[in-house]
Design an enzyme around this catalytic site. Structure first.
Site, PDB file in Angstrom:
ATOM      1  N   GLN A 142       0.655  -1.205   0.023  1.00 17.54           N
ATOM      2  CA  GLN A 142      -0.088  -0.014   0.118  1.00 17.54           C
ATOM      3  C   GLN A 142       0.900   1.064  -0.077  1.00 17.54           C
ATOM      4  OE1 GLN A 142      -3.695  -0.603   3.063  1.00 17.54           O
ATOM      5  NE2 GLN A 142      -1.909  -1.951   3.681  1.00 17.54           N
TER       6      GLN A 142
ATOM      7  N   HIS B 205      -1.655   1.094  -4.290  1.00 17.61           N
ATOM      8  CA  HIS B 205      -1.804   2.668  -4.198  1.00 17.61           C
ATOM      9  C   HIS B 205      -1.113   3.562  -4.891  1.00 17.61           C
ATOM     10  CE1 HIS B 205      -3.978   1.822   0.153  1.00 17.61           C
ATOM     11  NE2 HIS B 205      -4.809   1.386  -1.022  1.00 17.61           N
TER      12      HIS B 205
END
Ligand code: APR
Length: 246
Positions: A103, A121
């Site tokens: 992430q 992300h």
């Protein structure tokens, strides 16, 4: 949930290990987490810097936020820690496949030597052109009036990061890996942000063993079959050592 009991975690030597990482793995490299007491979201509001609406409303502010983080990431004192290095070693030495799904928008996994990596992300060191959708390597400050190197149009560059309300990247590839992995490992994430926070439930539904390595129990801690508590730079190398010894 068991504490440690690692001997029970014996994925077949040829199996795929999926490792999800979050901000906690980069904390000891000098990068702030989001939800700890001194974390990024204690200083700025998500709605001001991490949504597309915020970017449309005040691009200067959003660029300033990411410019500061980019400069920080490129600072001379920021480097991968023992946890990043251990995951790169796992990829090199594990007889099956290893896929790291992060992430994090920093590049510390790459610097440590991990090559099989998905940045779900996005990446702080890349820009995306809203006109032609090109993804560009970007290590400098960014501003709204800059031109895209590919299409030449101005006012279209944004950080290549996934904001709240946007779809994370490569979800099909991640889903396919979660379906067939023999072990799911989560490191340094608080389990607050979906879809990543739901990965453990997906693997659990298939009976896949899972282990959480984190300073404290995450929001989804009870869904993991095993847990190891402590600082990533200590517990991740020990965990990798242990897996490779089997
Ligand atoms: N070692 C291990 N774990 C740690 C360490 C450490 N040295 N330091 C902190 N942690 C743990 C914290 O206890 C916390 O559970 O790491 C976790 C970090 O959680 P968050 O700050 O919420 O970060 P993360 O889960 O990665 O956030 C997910 O939220 O804002 C968004 O897009 C952003 O990707 C991010 C997403």
């Amino acid at each position: 949930m068991r504490s440690s009991a690692l001997e029970e975690l014996r994925p077949d030597a040829g199996s795929l290990i999926v490792v999800l990482t979050g901000a906690g793995i980069s904390k000891e490299s000098g990068l702030d987490t989001f939800r700890d007491a001194d974390g990024i979201w204690s200083k700025v509001r998500i709605e001001d810097v991490a949504t597309y609406e915020a970017f449309v409303r005040d691009p200067r502010r959003v660029h300033a936020f990411y410019n500061e983080r980019r400069r920080g990431l490129l600072g001379a004192n920021i480097r991968p820690n023992a946890a990043h290095l251990a995951l790169a070693r796992l990829e090199r030495e594990w007889p099956g496949e290893v896929l790291v799904v992060t992430q994090n928008i920093d590049d510390l996994h790459e610097r440590a030597g991990t090559t099989k990596l998905i940045h779900m992300h996005g990446e702080l060191l890349k820009a995306e052109c809203e006109h032609c959708r090109s993804i560009l390597v970007w290590r400098e400050d960014m501003s709204r009036d800059m031109r895209c190197d590919v299409c030449g149009r101005a006012a279209g560059l944004r950080p290549h990061v996934v904001w709240f309300g946007e779809m994370p990247l490569e979800m099909d590839r991640i889903g396919e890996a979660l379906d067939r992995c023999g072990l799911f490992v989560s490191i340094g994430t608080s389990g607050n942000v979906y879809p990543a926070a739901g990965f453990v439930s997906e693997t659990r539904a298939r009976g896949t063993p899972s282990v959480e390595l984190n300073l404290e129990p995450s929001e989804g801690a009870s869904s993991f079959s095993h847990a190891i508590r402590g600082r990533a730079s200590e517990i991740v190398p020990a965990f990798v050592d242990d897996l490779l010894k089997r």
